[in-house]
Design a protein around this motif. Sequence first.
Motif, PDB file in Angstrom:
ATOM      1  N   UNK A 180       0.842  -1.187   0.000  1.00 17.63           N
ATOM      2  CA  UNK A 180       0.000   0.000   0.000  1.00 17.63           C
ATOM      3  C   UNK A 180       0.878   1.238   0.000  1.00 17.63           C
ATOM      4  N   UNK A 181       0.281   2.359  -0.361  1.00 16.96           N
ATOM      5  CA  UNK A 181       0.938   3.650  -0.264  1.00 16.96           C
ATOM      6  C   UNK A 181       0.077   4.544   0.602  1.00 16.96           C
ATOM      7  N   UNK A 182       0.719   5.506   1.243  1.00 14.39           N
ATOM      8  CA  UNK A 182      -0.007   6.437   2.090  1.00 14.39           C
ATOM      9  C   UNK A 182      -0.168   7.781   1.406  1.00 14.39           C
ATOM     10  N   UNK A 183      -1.389   8.298   1.448  1.00 15.38           N
ATOM     11  CA  UNK A 183      -1.672   9.630   0.929  1.00 15.38           C
ATOM     12  C   UNK A 183      -2.029  10.510   2.123  1.00 15.38           C
ATOM     13  N   UNK A 184      -1.074  11.326   2.529  1.00 13.92           N
ATOM     14  CA  UNK A 184      -1.221  12.156   3.727  1.00 13.92           C
ATOM     15  C   UNK A 184      -1.753  13.532   3.348  1.00 13.92           C
ATOM     16  N   UNK A 185      -2.593  14.084   4.218  1.00 14.16           N
ATOM     17  CA  UNK A 185      -3.161  15.411   3.965  1.00 14.16           C
ATOM     18  C   UNK A 185      -2.561  16.485   4.867  1.00 14.16           C
ATOM     19  N   UNK A 194      -2.946  13.274   8.407  1.00  9.61           N
ATOM     20  CA  UNK A 194      -1.844  13.962   9.065  1.00  9.61           C
ATOM     21  C   UNK A 194      -2.194  15.384   9.478  1.00  9.61           C
ATOM     22  N   UNK A 195      -3.230  15.957   8.893  1.00  6.92           N
ATOM     23  CA  UNK A 195      -3.641  17.304   9.235  1.00  6.92           C
ATOM     24  C   UNK A 195      -4.215  17.376  10.651  1.00  6.92           C
ATOM     25  N   UNK A 196      -4.602  16.224  11.198  1.00 10.26           N
ATOM     26  CA  UNK A 196      -5.205  16.219  12.525  1.00 10.26           C
ATOM     27  C   UNK A 196      -4.191  16.232  13.657  1.00 10.26           C
ATOM     28  N   UNK A 197      -2.909  16.089  13.341  1.00  5.50           N
ATOM     29  CA  UNK A 197      -1.896  16.138  14.410  1.00  5.50           C
ATOM     30  C   UNK A 197      -0.691  16.929  14.033  1.00  5.50           C
TER      31      UNK A 197
END
Length: 112
Positions: free
Chosen positions: A20-25, A109-112
């Motif tokens: 899988x790949x991660x798509x961080x915001x 990632x926007x939440x922390x």
Amino acid sequence: MKLECHCGSVSLELSSSPEEVGECNCSICRRYAALWAYFSPEQVQIVIKEQTVFYSWGDKEVKFHRCNSCGCLTHYVTTEKCSEDILAVNMRMAESEVLSSIAVRKINGASY
């Protein structure tokens, strides 16, 4: 699996294909539009023909590397300030047909 930046100055050879790949915001990843595959540094061989440049912000736990010639964001590495030893590869460098077969996990990632 071998990935290269657009001009070929930076290549990364992965010990295995990511599941899988991660798509961080977070504020930086959404601007980079990267899709990250996470490895330990031992699992990735990096060949650099021309020195990369990096950007580190905020807590300085991560260095984002890009090719100094074509500008492609290639990978990031955690620094000694981070408790984890991670080398993340920007899978946007993979061919479309390879990338389309890998699951994408949304990371808030926007939440922390």
